[in-house]
Design an enzyme around this catalytic site. Structure first.
Site, mmCIF file in Angstrom:
data_model
loop_
_atom_site.group_PDB
_atom_site.id
_atom_site.type_symbol
_atom_site.label_atom_id
_atom_site.label_comp_id
_atom_site.label_asym_id
_atom_site.label_seq_id
_atom_site.Cartn_x
_atom_site.Cartn_y
_atom_site.Cartn_z
ATOM 1 N N HIS A 23 55.476 48.312 -46.131
ATOM 2 C CA HIS A 23 56.047 46.972 -45.954
ATOM 3 C C HIS A 23 57.075 46.623 -47.038
ATOM 4 O O HIS A 23 56.977 45.622 -47.737
ATOM 5 C CB HIS A 23 54.989 45.889 -45.741
ATOM 6 N N HIS A 77 38.396 43.974 -47.551
ATOM 7 C CA HIS A 77 39.740 43.377 -47.464
ATOM 8 C C HIS A 77 40.244 43.601 -46.046
ATOM 9 O O HIS A 77 40.154 44.720 -45.526
ATOM 10 C CB HIS A 77 40.612 44.098 -48.498
ATOM 11 N N ASP A 163 42.019 46.828 -53.648
ATOM 12 C CA ASP A 163 43.388 47.112 -54.107
ATOM 13 C C ASP A 163 43.501 47.138 -55.638
ATOM 14 O O ASP A 163 44.399 47.798 -56.177
ATOM 15 C CB ASP A 163 44.355 46.051 -53.571
HETATM 16 FE FE1 FEO Z 1 46.099 44.529 -49.757
HETATM 17 FE FE2 FEO Z 1 45.928 47.842 -49.696
HETATM 18 O O1 FEO Z 1 45.941 46.161 -48.961
#
Ligand code: FEO
Length: 398
Positions: A23, A77, A163
């Site tokens: 991204h 997450h 993360d």
């Molecule tokens: Fe916040 Fe690795 O996703």
């Protein structure tokens, strides 16, 4: 493919060697999506992977256990790099409950059809006994999404840190002592700078919670697992979260007909002082990811652009927009740039500095068409000012 962390605790994730754009994050060394399997009287899968790699994960799990024997899928997450495989994984693990906090359940429900999923909702302080081992849950809101949490195995002093402490670094080795530490640390810094920077206060709070946990291993959701250099990464996070800066000057600019480049050169020359690191960065020859990484621990910045259509050049505007979102705190900065018949870019940058949580070192350094010798000397003086201020901020920081 799996890698043993402890007896009956294995990495079962996916190494994404070819990815170069996460991204917009420039993953020049690829990425990994780490998932872990804890086998005990009950079996827990800790996190999953991106949807296209779900079957890789399932193959890794199936090498170690019967898929029908997995009791829990802990989702620390809900971001899709860790949870977009969940629909396929839930379908393939028929006994498994999805363990997450309430916010995570709501986020998963926004992404996926979860009507048939079995959830076990947890919050900070809750624990699940697997048999000989325990999973303790600690919610870590805004590190770096609202629903983020970490999972701790006290029997092994093992933290599945999501993360936090991660790096985008695709390698065949899984541990921090199997690779060149400065490269790992650069990737960890890059990760922090580009993903975590806006949430420094929350990171600080999380570190304070972690400080009370005995740790022998930190297993993040990306990159290598910390089993030897824990103090190095924990100290680095403490410094980044505290906004600790180096005596370092960035000269970030874009140029049209080299006039702004000449000013950048003069500022760089002036800032080149003993004990000061100076980095000129042409924004069309430097990725935003790299720029943010270097901005994390710099103390001062000169930001420049030639004027195009009464404003900044597009790449300069993109760089400022990116820095504005990350919002590193405590810097000192100045604007510079050039114009022809109509002003615009240096003034726009100067106004932008006013909106940042930074000190403005001086008004904009501007030239019309070509910098005069006197203006280049003023640029060198501005560079010396940036260097001096960088030393002062670095001495006074954290
Ligand atoms: Fe916040 Fe690795 O996703």
């Amino acid at each position: 493919m799996h890698t043993r962390l402890f007896d009956d605790i294995d990495w079962v994730g996916y190494v994404d060697y070819p990815i170069r754009d996460f991204h917009s994050y420039d993953t020049e060394r690829g990425a990994t999506y780490n998932a872990y399997l804890v086998r005990d009287a009950k079996t827990a899968l800790i996190d999953t992977v991106k949807a296209p790699f779900a079957d890789h994960l399932l193959r890794n799990v199936a090498e170690l256990t019967d898929l029908a024997a997995v009791d829990y899928i802990v989702c620390n997450h809900a971001e899709p790099d860790h949870a977009s495989a969940l629909p396929r994984i839930v379908e393939a693990l028929p006994q498994a409950k999805v363990v997450c906090d309430r916010r995570c359940r709501d986020t998963l429900a926004a992404y996926h059809d979860v009507a048939s999923w079995q959830f076990e909702l947890v919050k900070t302080g809750d624990r699940i006994s697997l048999g000989r081992r325990t999973l303790d849950f600690v919610e870590t809101p805004m590190v770096h999404w609202p629903e983020s949490m970490v999972t701790y195995v006290p029997e092994d002093k093992l933290l599945f840190s999501m993360d936090a402490f991660g790096q985008h670094y695709a390698t065949s080795q899984r541990f921090d002592d199997e690779l060149f530490l400065p490269t790992i640390m650069y990737e960890a810094k890059k990760y922090y700078a580009n993903i975590v920077t806006p949430w420094g206060k929350q990171v600080w709070a999380t570190l304070e919670k972690a400080a009370h946990l005995p740790l022998s291993m930190i297993a993040p959701a990306h990159g290598v697992i910390w089993r030897t250099h824990l103090k190095t990464i924990l100290d680095a996070y403490a410094g980044w979260a505290a906004g600790r800066m180096k005596p370092k000057v960035l000269v970030i600019y874009d140029t049209m007909w080299e006039s702004t480049a000449q000013l950048a050169d003069a500022i760089t020359e002036g800032a080149t002082q003993p004990g000061v690191e100076v980095m000129p960065m042409h924004v069309r020859r430097t990725s935003l990811t790299r720029l943010a990484t270097e901005a994390l621990d710099c103390a001062t910045m000169a930001l420049g652009s030639a004027t195009l259509n009464r404003g900044m050049m597009p790449a300069a505007a993109a760089a400022l927009n990116y820095l504005e979102g990350l919002r590193p705190v405590g810097k000192a900065a100045m604007a510079f740039g050039s114009y022809g018949w109509g002003k615009g870019a240096p003034e726009a940058i100067d106004r932008w500095i006013d909106e940042m949580p930074w000190e403005k070192l001086r008004g904009p350094l501007r030239c019309q068409y070509r910098p005069t010798p006197a203006l280049l000397e003023e640029g060198r003086a501005a560079g010396r000012l940036l260097a001096q201020k960088a030393k002062e901020l670095a001495d006074g920081a954290g």
